[in-house]
Design a protein around this motif. Structure first.
Motif, PDB file in Angstrom:
ATOM      1  N   ASN A   1      20.156 -13.338  -8.161  1.00  0.00           N
ATOM      2  CA  ASN A   1      21.424 -13.979  -8.520  1.00  0.00           C
ATOM      3  C   ASN A   1      22.314 -13.195  -9.732  1.00  0.00           C
ATOM      4  O   ASN A   1      21.838 -13.313 -10.941  1.00  0.00           O
TER       5      ASN A   1
ATOM      6  N   SER B   1      34.595 -12.901 -12.114  1.00  0.00           N
ATOM      7  CA  SER B   1      33.874 -13.575 -11.020  1.00  0.00           C
ATOM      8  C   SER B   1      32.740 -14.465 -11.591  1.00  0.00           C
ATOM      9  O   SER B   1      31.784 -14.054 -12.205  1.00  0.00           O
TER      10      SER B   1
ATOM     11  N   MET C   1      29.363 -17.078 -11.664  1.00  0.00           N
ATOM     12  CA  MET C   1      28.265 -17.008 -10.956  1.00  0.00           C
ATOM     13  C   MET C   1      27.945 -18.051  -9.596  1.00  0.00           C
ATOM     14  O   MET C   1      28.942 -18.764  -9.515  1.00  0.00           O
ATOM     15  N   LYS C   2      27.133 -17.231  -8.855  1.00  0.00           N
ATOM     16  CA  LYS C   2      27.136 -17.931  -7.473  1.00  0.00           C
ATOM     17  C   LYS C   2      26.786 -19.618  -7.695  1.00  0.00           C
ATOM     18  O   LYS C   2      26.027 -19.853  -8.367  1.00  0.00           O
ATOM     19  N   GLY C   3      27.630 -20.331  -6.650  1.00  0.00           N
ATOM     20  CA  GLY C   3      27.396 -21.716  -6.999  1.00  0.00           C
ATOM     21  C   GLY C   3      28.424 -22.296  -8.057  1.00  0.00           C
ATOM     22  O   GLY C   3      28.166 -23.702  -8.128  1.00  0.00           O
TER      23      GLY C   3
ATOM     24  N   SER D   1      32.062 -23.285  -9.783  1.00  0.00           N
ATOM     25  CA  SER D   1      33.435 -23.462  -9.394  1.00  0.00           C
ATOM     26  C   SER D   1      34.116 -23.597 -10.726  1.00  0.00           C
ATOM     27  O   SER D   1      35.484 -24.199 -10.500  1.00  0.00           O
TER      28      SER D   1
ATOM     29  N   ARG E   1      28.460 -25.050 -13.558  1.00  0.00           N
ATOM     30  CA  ARG E   1      28.456 -25.669 -12.137  1.00  0.00           C
ATOM     31  C   ARG E   1      29.423 -26.773 -11.922  1.00  0.00           C
ATOM     32  O   ARG E   1      30.135 -26.813 -11.152  1.00  0.00           O
TER      33      ARG E   1
END
Lengths: 116, 115
Positions: A1, A24, A26-28, A30, A96
């Protein structure tokens, strides 16, 4: 990840040019936050964004600076007509869910802007 | 309003000795407190946080921090310092009473661990 990504890592501009810094999350994640770090001054909050919305821009200079976080793609911090005083390290962080105040921010490696 | 003070610009310690990096805060209501570390030319890395519960919080790389409500402090500690711990350390506080929960960071403390 993958963690928070920022590019470029180093950016050199002449006075009067535009600087575009990308982040950009981290994944997940917003929620995106931009900070500026000047030597001997610590980390200063600039702006907080969610997708397509600016939530808090209380730390952003009123002129020449703008930020966006479009539905697709990275968040961008734009500095128009740069001056020497804009030289600094700019960090992006993501979380998150900021509505949960316990949520941790994770930082990118930063973009070091030098204005000649 | 919220604020953080890191009273020492620099802390020097010999390798193997215990270290303490100080942080005091001011916030309305209960605080959420964080420590981050920054190595040269890198971003900030999360070390640990205090939300509620046990006043002693354990984090990454053997670091811990003690929340002291009466002294409004959240000092970072490590029992035995390593040369590789040399870095810039930031304390941060968030209030819990609403708003956008933007943390306020201290100015940072440079930790230098001597071999």
């Amino acid at each position: 990840n993958a963690g928070v990504m920022q590019n470029p890592r180093h950016l050199v501009r002449r006075r009067g040019q535009e600087a575009r810094l990308r982040c950009s999350p981290m994944k997940g994640h917003s929620h995106v936050y931009w900070y500026r770090q000047l030597p001997e001054e610590g980390l200063k909050f600039m702006v907080y964004l969610q997708k397509e919305n600016i939530i808090d821009e209380s730390g952003m200079p009123k002129e020449r600076f703008s930020a966006e976080f479009p539905k697709e793609g990275p968040s961008i911090l734009r500095i128009q007509q740069v001056v020497r005083g804009d030289s600094a390290a700019y960090f992006c962080a993501s979380s998150r869910d900021s509505q949960t105040s316990t949520d941790t921010q994770y930082f990118g490696p930063g973009t070091r802007l030098t204005v000649l | 309003a919220q604020s953080v003070a890191q009273p020492e610009d620099q802390v020097n310690v010999a390798e193997g000795n215990p270290l303490t990096v100080k942080c005091t805060y001011s916030v309305s209501g209960n605080p959420y407190l964080f420590w981050y570390v920054q190595y040269p030319n890198r971003g900030l890395q999360f070390l640990l946080k205090y939300i509620t519960g046990d006043n002693l919080v354990k984090g990454s790389y053997g670091f811990e921090a003690e929340f002291n409500k009466s002294q409004t402090s959240f000092h970072l500690k490590k029992p035995s310092a390593l040369v590789s711990d040399s870095a810039l350390y930031f304390c941060a506080v968030r209030h819990t009473s609403g708003g956008s929960y933007i943390p306020t960071f201290g100015r940072g403390t440079s930790l230098i661990v001597h071999p």
